[in-house]
Write a protein that holds these residues in place. Structure first.
Motif, mmCIF file in Angstrom:
data_model
loop_
_atom_site.group_PDB
_atom_site.id
_atom_site.type_symbol
_atom_site.label_atom_id
_atom_site.label_comp_id
_atom_site.label_asym_id
_atom_site.label_seq_id
_atom_site.Cartn_x
_atom_site.Cartn_y
_atom_site.Cartn_z
ATOM 1 N N ILE A 74 0.841 -1.203 0.000
ATOM 2 C CA ILE A 74 0.000 0.000 0.000
ATOM 3 C C ILE A 74 0.875 1.252 0.000
ATOM 4 O O ILE A 74 0.662 2.200 -0.754
ATOM 5 N N ALA A 95 2.505 1.705 -3.315
ATOM 6 C CA ALA A 95 1.517 2.154 -4.292
ATOM 7 C C ALA A 95 1.343 3.663 -4.207
ATOM 8 O O ALA A 95 1.247 4.347 -5.225
ATOM 9 N N GLY A 148 3.499 4.537 -7.040
ATOM 10 C CA GLY A 148 2.539 3.973 -7.999
ATOM 11 C C GLY A 148 1.856 4.983 -8.894
ATOM 12 O O GLY A 148 1.030 4.617 -9.719
ATOM 13 N N ALA A 170 -15.460 -4.823 16.339
ATOM 14 C CA ALA A 170 -15.619 -4.473 14.929
ATOM 15 C C ALA A 170 -15.520 -5.706 14.052
ATOM 16 O O ALA A 170 -16.299 -5.881 13.112
ATOM 17 N N THR A 175 -18.232 -7.964 11.717
ATOM 18 C CA THR A 175 -17.949 -8.079 10.288
ATOM 19 C C THR A 175 -17.830 -9.528 9.850
ATOM 20 O O THR A 175 -18.498 -9.989 8.928
ATOM 21 N N PHE A 192 -5.384 -5.493 11.294
ATOM 22 C CA PHE A 192 -5.985 -4.161 11.290
ATOM 23 C C PHE A 192 -5.087 -3.128 11.971
ATOM 24 O O PHE A 192 -5.118 -1.965 11.633
ATOM 25 N N LYS A 194 1.882 -0.425 -14.147
ATOM 26 C CA LYS A 194 2.337 -0.071 -12.813
ATOM 27 C C LYS A 194 1.159 0.497 -12.012
ATOM 28 O O LYS A 194 1.001 0.225 -10.832
ATOM 29 N N LYS A 195 0.352 1.286 -12.723
ATOM 30 C CA LYS A 195 -0.788 1.901 -12.047
ATOM 31 C C LYS A 195 -1.794 0.858 -11.598
ATOM 32 O O LYS A 195 -2.453 1.024 -10.574
ATOM 33 N N TRP A 211 -1.333 -2.278 -10.467
ATOM 34 C CA TRP A 211 -1.041 -2.898 -9.161
ATOM 35 C C TRP A 211 -1.137 -1.873 -8.046
ATOM 36 O O TRP A 211 -1.522 -2.186 -6.918
ATOM 37 N N ALA A 212 -0.789 -0.614 -8.359
ATOM 38 C CA ALA A 212 -0.883 0.420 -7.333
ATOM 39 C C ALA A 212 -2.340 0.608 -6.901
ATOM 40 O O ALA A 212 -2.649 0.602 -5.703
ATOM 41 N N TRP A 213 -3.218 0.720 -7.881
ATOM 42 C CA TRP A 213 -4.639 0.858 -7.544
ATOM 43 C C TRP A 213 -5.145 -0.401 -6.856
ATOM 44 O O TRP A 213 -5.962 -0.334 -5.931
ATOM 45 N N ALA A 266 -3.445 -2.477 -4.906
ATOM 46 C CA ALA A 266 -3.007 -2.490 -3.510
ATOM 47 C C ALA A 266 -3.851 -1.531 -2.688
ATOM 48 O O ALA A 266 -4.290 -1.848 -1.574
ATOM 49 N N LEU A 267 -4.106 -0.372 -3.244
ATOM 50 C CA LEU A 267 -4.872 0.634 -2.512
ATOM 51 C C LEU A 267 -6.310 0.154 -2.287
ATOM 52 O O LEU A 267 -6.865 0.301 -1.197
ATOM 53 N N PHE A 291 -7.397 -2.910 -2.170
ATOM 54 C CA PHE A 291 -7.387 -3.945 -1.141
ATOM 55 C C PHE A 291 -7.382 -3.299 0.242
ATOM 56 O O PHE A 291 -8.157 -3.664 1.126
ATOM 57 N N GLY A 292 -6.510 -2.295 0.395
ATOM 58 C CA GLY A 292 -6.410 -1.605 1.678
ATOM 59 C C GLY A 292 -7.733 -0.978 2.071
ATOM 60 O O GLY A 292 -8.209 -1.142 3.198
ATOM 61 N N TYR A 294 -10.258 -3.672 3.035
ATOM 62 C CA TYR A 294 -9.954 -4.334 4.301
ATOM 63 C C TYR A 294 -10.242 -3.409 5.480
ATOM 64 O O TYR A 294 -10.699 -3.850 6.526
ATOM 65 N N PHE A 295 -9.945 -2.129 5.312
ATOM 66 C CA PHE A 295 -10.091 -1.230 6.454
ATOM 67 C C PHE A 295 -11.496 -0.660 6.605
ATOM 68 O O PHE A 295 -11.891 -0.309 7.706
ATOM 69 N N LEU A 307 -14.419 -2.320 5.625
ATOM 70 C CA LEU A 307 -15.409 -3.344 5.952
ATOM 71 C C LEU A 307 -15.693 -3.467 7.445
ATOM 72 O O LEU A 307 -16.852 -3.410 7.851
ATOM 73 N N PRO A 308 -14.658 -3.618 8.287
ATOM 74 C CA PRO A 308 -14.941 -3.731 9.723
ATOM 75 C C PRO A 308 -15.618 -2.479 10.279
ATOM 76 O O PRO A 308 -16.486 -2.574 11.153
ATOM 77 N N LEU A 309 -15.243 -1.328 9.747
ATOM 78 C CA LEU A 309 -15.838 -0.090 10.246
ATOM 79 C C LEU A 309 -17.309 -0.031 9.835
ATOM 80 O O LEU A 309 -18.184 0.315 10.633
#
Lengths: 293, 260, 353
Positions: A90, A93, A97, A125, A129, A167, B2-3, B5-7, B9-10, B12-13, B16-17, B19-21
């Motif tokens: 991340i 990127a 990126g 949380a 989920t 997390f 390159k863009k 994989w960058a997008w 990765a972002l 995915f982040g 992941y962050f 969903l729980p919220l």
């Protein structure tokens, strides 16, 4: 004022007075960090009446306690490695990126928040989920007919805990590695390129070795971070998953092992594990960092 | 290429962050069957135990911050000024709480300061509160020390001190009127971080049996369904608030004119 | 066709055009400097030769081969950066060996070549050092060896001396020139320091706002600047404002003194203003000095610079500096003294805007 006068007059008496300045800090650290830790270490080798013994340590080598250590180490290693990997991806990127510049600030701020969002609320949380009635489970079951439980996924498991720990692990990695990635100079990439290196060769021979000390340090930190995480685990699993911090927690609360000094040994084991992790880090770092001042 | 994989990765982040919220927020609003409501929040805020434990933790946090500042600022200052050779060692010691698990430290407290020891802090509620505060200060030490030390790096400690001394200032004056104001932003970031840590802390408070917010959340989580999600949202909001305040003060410092 | 040829190069960053229609041919073995203030486009041209930037228009060829489609790592070019850019994780040997290693050279080949290169820069004894253990001058020499190790067709030097101390700067630039001549390598050198450019180049390109104002040998650039910009950027130059009295006879007025120029003045009429340039070293106040032209002025200041003494004269509204060599037997003029500055009429250059 008086300190200044005396130090100006007699250099011989300067040293002790200078040392007085950190006395409060030294006292605090000794009383509330060093001594408590030493108490655990010493206690691990003592019988209740104070004589030396190795029985407590020997007591650790029962299948259930060893299994607890093993799963703790597995979760910590997995969440540290995955956290490093995802955090690196991340961060890279955003730094290299070609993503819009506006993403960077919010990402770092969010990482600051998320890396501190651990413990009990984090567990809630993730229960909401990925738990049995969590939003993901419900969605997959009702919309796609996939039952994660039937597929063997359980939040109260190795993977459940690992995913939850990520997390706070991923953001911590992002916070530490982003400045390191910023530190990679454009000229290094250009110099490598003009000397004939491909992008991959640049990463393998230049960028990665330069980043390695930071990555290793973060790995060690993430490992210790996950290994000592008590609150998240207890709130998430109650006591159904037997990992070392939960075992120790129960032991301190109610002496479930029947031998108070076995608790010392359990805690001592935790110090040894994080200590070994850091020793490995320091050793690797020394090897990978000969070129640093 | 390159863009992509960058997008990727972002993305995915973000997934992941968020969903729980989203999950916890969604869950916290569903206490009433079939409709969204703030029922769970109302229950949480209405619970006297919530008010008690929250007040307790806030008080603890404030005391921890005051104690931490009084401990760390003079020490970091003194080390920069007079004992620079000690810096690596002190830095190492301040990082120890990141390596030694909190549960081990508090276990040590319980055995070291019990009723039959030379310093029976756990013998009374007041003593235990003090002990817990010291524990929190220990946990916050790595963050507090780093923040203050970084702040001190940006000012010329030696020159400021000599200038103040030449004007007749004593040590207390120098620390309170010269050093502290100059590292105020750093101290504040350390303070907000400390606040965030103390409010959510569970292990130490639970094992020392103090009525803090962390153990309360855990207890509620074990017995209720929807209120914990509401609590998680509240806790996340508090963390955001603290970190947002850090951003705010550091931005304030950046926009402030450089000190001559 | 020249060995390195730049044809009709244009470069824009967004709406800003930083290089306008640049044309130049550089011969094999030539040392060419691009001289100009920051932002003049000199570094951009260098980076286009390296392949880090793509020209918006135009072609770059090396030895007849179009470089347009080649990435930097496919071109056979060596480059030295201002900030050394040595890989901090590698010692001197590995830095120099890097280009050979990625090219897949054998170990023995690499070792021989690295030894040879370190011999060239006289740093054989530092092969095991890491960059942080070396001075800036040493690091930059290693960077030079690293760039040369792969036997590039063209060597690019991007302000390689700017980060160094004054003394090292002079000795290293001599060393660079000597190595360049020894290897006969075609070299492009970017600098904002006119003394540097004058001292080591075969030819100099003076850049101004994305254009080449003048391309020529150091001698030409210094003595016959083509534009006012070149004249003022290269060397110290007195610019004198004068009034034309008789264009055909070439007479002008400086303050209330009349001066006859070496040539008639074209395209101007009596009463027009004209800018004249005079180098400080062109004039003299000695009685014995030769010179068909002179100006009388009052001494404003005298600066002792070591080997030369620089004096500023007030002539009308103009301040004119002139240099004289230090001579223990001669007392420099003092403040307020009235002196006569003699010089040859041909040294007074007419500056076209």
């Amino acid at each position: 004022m008086s300190t200044a006068h005396i130090s100006a007059r007699s250099p011989a008496r300067r040293l002790p007075l200078h040392w007085l300045g950190i006395l409060p800090f030294a006292a605090f650290v000794t009383l509330f960090l060093i001594l408590p830790t030493m108490k655990i270490v010493v206690g691990a080798f003592q019988t209740p009446d104070g004589s030396f013994t190795l029985d407590n340590i020997r007591g650790l080598f029962t299948p259930s306690i060893l299994a607890a250590y093993w799963i703790s180490i597995k979760i910590s290693v997995a969440s540290a490695l995955l956290g490093c990997l995802a955090g690196f991806a991340i961060s890279a990127a955003v730094v290299f990126g070609g993503l819009p510049k506006g993403i960077r600030g919010p990402l770092l701020t969010f990482s600051g928040v998320a890396s501190n969002f651990a413990g009990v609320p984090l567990a809630f949380a993730f229960l909401a989920t990925l738990g049995p009635v969590g939003i993901v489970n419900v969605f997959l079951r009702s919309e796609l007919g996939i039952d994660l439980r039937a597929l063997g996924f359980n939040i109260l498991s190795f993977w459940g805990l690992t995913i939850t720990y990520l997390f706070f692990q991923i953001p911590l990695m992002i916070l530490i590695i982003t400045p390191a990635l910023d530190g990679l100079k454009r000229e290094w990439r250009e110099a490598a390129s003009i000397l004939g290196a491909t992008g991959f060769q640049y990463w393998r021979m230049v960028a990665f070795p330069i980043l390695l000390p930071s990555i290793l340090g973060t790995l060690a930190l993430l490992f210790a971070n996950a290994f000592g995480a008590v609150a998240t685990a207890i709130a998430l699993t109650g006591s159904s998953l037997s990992i070392v911090p939960i075992l120790l927690f129960a032991q301190i609360r109610g002496d479930v092992l029947g031998n108070p000094h076995l608790g010392y040994a359990l805690a001592f084991g935790m110090i040894v594990v994080t200590g070994v992790a850091n020793a490995i880090y320091i050793w690797l770092r020394a090897r990978s960092e000969r070129w640093l001042k | 290429m390159k863009k992509i994989w960058a997008w990727g990765a972002l993305l995915f982040g973000i997934l992941y962050f968020t969903l729980p919220l989203v999950g916890m927020t969604n869950f916290s609003l569903k206490m009433r069957r079939g409709e969204y409501s703030f029922e769970a929040y109302a229950r949480v805020f209405g619970d006297p135990r919530f008010q008690e434990t929250f007040t307790y933790s806030v008080t603890q946090a404030l005391f921890t911050i005051v104690f931490g500042v009084l401990l760390v600022v003079p020490t970091a200052y003194w080390i920069r000024l007079k004992l620079p050779g000690l810096r690596p060692y002190v830095e190492f010691v301040t990082l120890l709480p990141l390596v030694i698990p909190a549960i081990v430290i508090v276990f040590g407290y319980i055995r070291l300061y019990n009723t039959s020891s030379w310093l029976p802090l756990t013998g009374s509620a007041f003593g235990t509160n003090i002990l817990l505060m010291f524990g929190y200060a220990t946990l916050a030490l790595p963050y507090m020390y780093r923040a203050v030390d970084t702040g001190l790096r940006t000012i010329d400690v030696a020159t400021l001190t000599e200038a103040a001394q030449s004007l007749g200032a004593g040590w207390t004056t120098i620390l309170a009127r010269i050093i502290l104001p100059n590292v105020l932003v750093a101290v504040l970031s350390g303070a907000f971080l400390t606040f965030a840590i103390v409010i959510g802390e569970f292990t130490m408070a639970a094992l020392l049996n103090r009525p803090a917010f962390g153990p309360y959340m855990q207890l509620l989580g074990a017995n209720r369904a929807y209120e914990p999600a509401a609590l998680a949202v509240i806790a996340f909001g508090i963390t955001w608030g603290c970190l947002g305040l850090i951003q705010l003060v550091s931005r304030f410092q950046k926009s402030a004119p450089p000190k001559a | 066709m020249s060995f390195l040829s730049l044809t009709n190069i244009k470069k824009s960053f967004g709406p800003v055009q930083v290089v306008h229609d640049f044309d130049m041919g550089i011969e094999k073995g030539e040392f060419v400097s691009f001289l100009g203030p920051s932002g003049c486009g000199k570094t951009t041209i260098l980076r286009m030769i390296a392949g880090f930037e793509t020209p918006s228009d135009g072609t770059i060829t090396i030895d007849g081969k179009d470089q347009g489609s080649l990435k930097p790592n496919q071109r056979n070019i060596g480059m030295v950066f201002q900030a050394y850019a040595l890989f901090p994780n590698m010692n001197v040997h590995d830095n120099v060996a890097f280009g050979l290693k990625v090219a897949g050279a054998s170990r023995s080949e690499i070792d021989t070549r690295v030894k040879q290169m370190l011999g060239l820069i006289k740093l054989d004894h530092l092969a095991d050092r890491f960059p942080y253990q070396m001075s800036g001058g040493q690091q930059q020499r290693v960077a030079l060896a690293r760039a040369l190790a792969v036997k590039p067709q063209v060597l690019l030097l991007d302000e390689p001396l700017s980060a160094l101390d004054a003394k090292i700067r002079v000795s290293l630039r001599e060393e660079i020139r000597q190595i360049q001549q020894q290897l006969g390598i075609t070299t492009v050198f970017v600098t904002h320091d006119q003394e540097e450019a004058l001292s080591i180049s075969d030819r100099i390109v003076v850049m101004n706002a994305g254009r080449a104002d003048q391309i020529g040998t150091p001698f030409e650039i210094y003595n016959t600047p083509a534009t006012r910009f070149v004249a003022s950027f290269v060397g110290t130059l007195n610019i004198i404002e004068a009034k034309v009295t008789d264009p055909a006879a070439g007479t002008v007025m400086v303050g209330d003194q009349s001066v006859i120029l070496a040539e008639p003045i074209a395209n101007l009429k009596g009463g027009d203003t004209i800018s004249l340039a005079l180098r400080p070293e062109a004039g003299s106040i000695a009685e014995s000095a030769s010179g068909d032209t002179s100006l009388v002025g009052e001494v404003e200041s005298t600066n002792f610079l070591g080997s030369v003494i620089r004096t500023r004269l007030r002539v009308g509204n103009d301040l004119i500096s002139f240099d004289m060599f230090n001579n223990p037997g001669v007392v420099p003029p003092s403040y307020g003294e009235s002196v006569k500055l003699r010089f040859a009429a041909k040294d007074l250059l007419v500056i076209r805007e």
